[in-house]
Design a protein around this motif. Structure first.
Motif, PDB file in Angstrom:
ATOM      1  N   VAL A 154       0.867  -1.186   0.000  1.00 21.86           N
ATOM      2  CA  VAL A 154       0.000   0.000   0.000  1.00 21.86           C
ATOM      3  C   VAL A 154       0.900   1.231   0.000  1.00 21.86           C
ATOM      4  O   VAL A 154       1.810   1.336   0.827  1.00 21.86           O
TER       5      VAL A 154
ATOM      6  N   GLU B 214       3.488  11.806  -1.105  1.00 24.23           N
ATOM      7  CA  GLU B 214       3.425  13.246  -0.845  1.00 24.23           C
ATOM      8  C   GLU B 214       4.464  13.869  -1.750  1.00 24.23           C
ATOM      9  O   GLU B 214       5.653  13.633  -1.587  1.00 24.23           O
TER      10      GLU B 214
ATOM     11  N   SER C 100      -1.369  12.160  -1.940  1.00 29.40           N
ATOM     12  CA  SER C 100      -2.302  11.184  -2.523  1.00 29.40           C
ATOM     13  C   SER C 100      -2.945  10.357  -1.419  1.00 29.40           C
ATOM     14  O   SER C 100      -2.425  10.240  -0.313  1.00 29.40           O
ATOM     15  N   GLU C 101      -4.076   9.784  -1.738  1.00 29.94           N
ATOM     16  CA  GLU C 101      -4.680   8.774  -0.878  1.00 29.94           C
ATOM     17  C   GLU C 101      -3.796   7.523  -0.937  1.00 29.94           C
ATOM     18  O   GLU C 101      -3.026   7.353  -1.894  1.00 29.94           O
ATOM     19  N   PRO C 102      -3.912   6.637   0.050  1.00 26.22           N
ATOM     20  CA  PRO C 102      -3.123   5.386  -0.014  1.00 26.22           C
ATOM     21  C   PRO C 102      -3.750   4.413  -1.018  1.00 26.22           C
ATOM     22  O   PRO C 102      -4.115   3.295  -0.687  1.00 26.22           O
TER      23      PRO C 102
ATOM     24  N   ASN D 216       5.171   6.905   1.221  1.00 27.60           N
ATOM     25  CA  ASN D 216       4.635   6.182   2.374  1.00 27.60           C
ATOM     26  C   ASN D 216       4.308   4.755   1.955  1.00 27.60           C
ATOM     27  O   ASN D 216       3.580   4.541   0.984  1.00 27.60           O
TER      28      ASN D 216
ATOM     29  N   SER E  70       3.270   0.706   3.270  1.00 26.66           N
ATOM     30  CA  SER E  70       2.958  -0.320   4.269  1.00 26.66           C
ATOM     31  C   SER E  70       2.653  -1.605   3.507  1.00 26.66           C
ATOM     32  O   SER E  70       2.503  -1.585   2.282  1.00 26.66           O
TER      33      SER E  70
ATOM     34  N   ARG F 188      -1.933  -1.466   7.607  1.00 26.03           N
ATOM     35  CA  ARG F 188      -1.000  -1.553   8.732  1.00 26.03           C
ATOM     36  C   ARG F 188      -0.163  -0.284   8.800  1.00 26.03           C
ATOM     37  O   ARG F 188      -0.291   0.603   7.966  1.00 26.03           O
TER      38      ARG F 188
ATOM     39  N   ARG G 147       2.572   2.478   8.427  1.00 23.97           N
ATOM     40  CA  ARG G 147       3.385   2.860   7.280  1.00 23.97           C
ATOM     41  C   ARG G 147       4.709   3.441   7.730  1.00 23.97           C
ATOM     42  O   ARG G 147       4.827   3.961   8.842  1.00 23.97           O
TER      43      ARG G 147
ATOM     44  N   LYS H 148       8.962   8.822  13.492  1.00 22.07           N
ATOM     45  CA  LYS H 148       8.048   9.751  12.828  1.00 22.07           C
ATOM     46  C   LYS H 148       7.436  10.716  13.841  1.00 22.07           C
ATOM     47  O   LYS H 148       6.927  10.294  14.874  1.00 22.07           O
TER      48      LYS H 148
HETATM   49  P1  ADP Z   1       2.035  13.088   7.437  1.00 26.08           P
HETATM   50  O1  ADP Z   1       2.112  14.580   7.397  1.00 26.08           O
HETATM   51  O2  ADP Z   1       1.996  12.509   8.788  1.00 26.08           O
HETATM   52  O3  ADP Z   1       3.024  12.437   6.560  1.00 26.08           O
HETATM   53  P2  ADP Z   1      -0.047  13.140   5.547  1.00 26.08           P
HETATM   54  O4  ADP Z   1      -1.522  13.044   5.752  1.00 26.08           O
HETATM   55  O5  ADP Z   1       0.538  14.395   5.049  1.00 26.08           O
HETATM   56  O6  ADP Z   1       0.609  12.719   6.893  1.00 26.08           O
HETATM   57  O7  ADP Z   1       0.412  12.031   4.535  1.00 26.08           O
HETATM   58  C1  ADP Z   1       0.137  10.753   4.765  1.00 26.08           C
HETATM   59  C2  ADP Z   1       0.500   9.984   3.515  1.00 26.08           C
HETATM   60  O8  ADP Z   1       0.618   8.614   3.874  1.00 26.08           O
HETATM   61  C3  ADP Z   1      -0.571  10.052   2.449  1.00 26.08           C
HETATM   62  O9  ADP Z   1       0.023  10.080   1.175  1.00 26.08           O
HETATM   63  C4  ADP Z   1      -1.342   8.770   2.657  1.00 26.08           C
HETATM   64  O10 ADP Z   1      -1.918   8.288   1.461  1.00 26.08           O
HETATM   65  C5  ADP Z   1      -0.259   7.824   3.109  1.00 26.08           C
HETATM   66  N1  ADP Z   1      -0.732   6.734   3.956  1.00 26.08           N
HETATM   67  C6  ADP Z   1      -1.593   6.819   4.996  1.00 26.08           C
HETATM   68  N2  ADP Z   1      -1.782   5.605   5.552  1.00 26.08           N
HETATM   69  C7  ADP Z   1      -1.017   4.726   4.855  1.00 26.08           C
HETATM   70  C8  ADP Z   1      -0.759   3.323   4.959  1.00 26.08           C
HETATM   71  N3  ADP Z   1      -1.318   2.556   5.899  1.00 26.08           N
HETATM   72  N4  ADP Z   1       0.094   2.772   4.062  1.00 26.08           N
HETATM   73  C9  ADP Z   1       0.681   3.529   3.132  1.00 26.08           C
HETATM   74  N5  ADP Z   1       0.474   4.845   2.993  1.00 26.08           N
HETATM   75  C10 ADP Z   1      -0.354   5.456   3.843  1.00 26.08           C
END
Ligand code: ADP
Ligand code: MG
Length: 487
Positions: A15, A19, A165-167, A206, A208, A217, A219, A272
């Protein structure tokens, strides 16, 4: 055809969420009038605001806001008519203010989509969570002095768009396609040059892993990866590392990691931090950013035709395969070049020439489409010589190579080298007769049933005519002669 990694306990799904930090194309910085040119001498593009002198006040740069809005519109995203700037507090040597002005709770752009194209021809819509504006930091130089670090603040305060992006991504290939597509869109919009080597586009990756269908799970975030290839490699390496941790009975801890391209692996940088570690609060020096409906509408009206629309139009208007269309629209300049060549001509043949002969020539000569040795008009003229049967397809390839060499107009090359196609029936008959007479044994075999030899005869006749015979007429003449004498 989903991507999985086989572990010792079963197969795992990866997954990914990206960013992307994209440097805004703008002559001045986000909150100051200092210049933003790449490669300027250190600390020559720094205003008092960027250096965080006491009492200096930030003033928002309208063009940077326009660029963010254009980008949001280009990502089919929701534009937030009211957004706000926050201070993100942390200490870093190249962050003179001790905080970065960013947008946290109220970004300028909300949810959008990026459509990615995969190698098997399928497409997928990947969710964009948000886009916000923020300042870049300066740069610490550790290799200029044996015991001192130097600071270059040229980049401090430059406007960045962080596009989250969304995950939704599930493989290195999808992540690569996402980045390439985002870069193409930004370049079409003219909001970021997408140059990863110069750092104007960088990705935090990111990653996982989970057993298929299981909940998400923890990341890990791999910071600041600066090429599409490294992003893909980092995902693979990080996913394998996490699978090993889980399979050994351990737990993946949320942390920030770095990708070491030379080793092909990631290593821990720091645990983190969470949002509350940054003590975000609204920047008291800046008013909420309120957009005007008419202004946003004006920006929208000024958008160019974007890559997805252009690709669909290429399929519909020129009857091109989806693959060709995707390749041709990847760079605006290529798409423009192609349209100049294809206009009023055989569109598929034009695509073949651009994607085949032209791309090969550009590769070989180390040039871009912008300074192509063969102009779009000249390539069009070559296709015209083919269409009106002045030359045949094989000679056209030769003429093209000569055009690459000399930059000459195709008609000039054809005339000077006497490459006009021979359509004179007498000349073709004579060549056919000569070839058949010289290859009496093969003629016998052909008549005995080895029909494959027909291609050999065509080749010989063409050779005898220095490649200039009209292929249709040569074929017909051969059939006639081989048939006649074969009765
Ligand atoms: P942060 O500032 O803590 O990095 P953000 O919301 O800016 O948080 O970014 C989170 C990023 O992590 C997004 O791109 C989101 O899609 C991704 N993400 C969130 N959960 C997971 C996961 N379980 N596995 C992989 N990527 C994830
Ligand atoms: Mg992050």
């Amino acid at each position: 055809m989903s991507y999985t990694i086989e572990g010792s306990t079963g197969s795992w799904e990866v997954v990914i969420g990206l960013e992307v930090h994209a440097q805004v194309i703008s002559r001045a910085k986000l909150f100051s009038g200092a210049a933003t040119d790449f490669g300027a001498a250190p600390n020559t593009q720094v205003s008092f605001v960027d250096a965080a002198f006491p009492g200096m006040l930030p003033v928002i740069n309208r063009e940077c806001v326009a660029q963010a809005v254009r980008t949001g519109l280009g990502l089919a995203a929701h534009i937030n008519m009211v957004s706000r700037f926050d201070r993100k507090n942390y200490f870093y040597a190249d962050l003179p203010a001790g905080y970065q002005i960013s947008q946290y709770a109220h970004p300028i752009v909300g949810a959008g989509t990026i459509e990615i194209e995969l190698a098997d021809g399928s497409t997928r819509a990947i969710g964009v969570t948000r886009l916000h504006l923020e300042q870049d930091a300066g740069k610490s130089l550790h290799d200029q002095h044996p015991s001192l670090s130097y600071i270059d603040l040229n980049r401090a305060g430059v406007a960045l768009m962080e596009i989250v992006s969304e995950p939704d991504l599930r493989s290195p290939e999808e992540a690569g396609a996402y980045l390439r597509k985002l870069r193409t869109i930004l370049r079409y919009l003219g909001t970021c040059d997408g140059n990863m080597e110069e750092g104007s586009m960088r990705a935090d990756v990111n990653v996982s892993v989970r057993p298929h269908g299981a909940p998400f799970r923890t990341r890990c975030e791999v910071k600041n990866v600066n090429s599409v290839r490294f992003v893909m490699q980092a995902i693979e390496a990080e996913a394998r590392r996490q699978i090993e941790v889980w399979e050994a009975g351990g737990t993946v801890e949320q942390e920030t990691r770095l990708f070491d391209a030379a080793r092909g692996s990631t290593r821990s940088m720091r645990s983190k931090e969470d949002a509350h570690d940054y003590r975000y609060f609204p920047d008291p020096d800046l008013l909420p950013l309120v957009l005007d409906e008419a202004w946003v509408a004006e920006l929208e009206a000024g958008l160019p035709e974007l890559p997805d629309a252009r690709r669909r139009r290429f399929i519909a208007q020129y009857g091109l395969p989806a693959y060709d269309s995707g390749v041709l629209v990847a760079e605006q300049a290529t798409a423009d070049y192609y349209e100049t060549v294809a206009k009023g001509r055989d569109a598929k043949l034009a695509a073949n020439y651009v994607m085949g002969d032209l791309f090969a020539a550009l590769n070989r000569t180390g040039r871009g489409i912008g300074d192509s040795p063969v102009s779009a008009d000249a390539l069009g003229a070559l296709l015209d010589l083919l269409a009106d049967a002045t030359i045949n397809g094989r000679i056209a390839k030769e003429v093209f190579e000569a055009m690459v060499e000399t930059g000459e107009h195709p008609a000039a090359i054809v005339d000077r080298q006497g490459l006009r196609q021979v359509t004179d029936a007498g000349a073709i008959d004579a060549a056919v007769e000569r070839v058949l007479a010289a290859n009496a044994d093969k003629v016998g075999e052909y008549r005995g049933g080895r029909e494959k030899l027909f291609g050999f005869f065509v080749g010989q006749v063409m050779k005898a005519m220095a490649g200039k015979g009209n292929p249709g007429l040569v074929n017909a003449a051969l059939r006639k002669h081989l048939g006649e004498t074969g009765e």
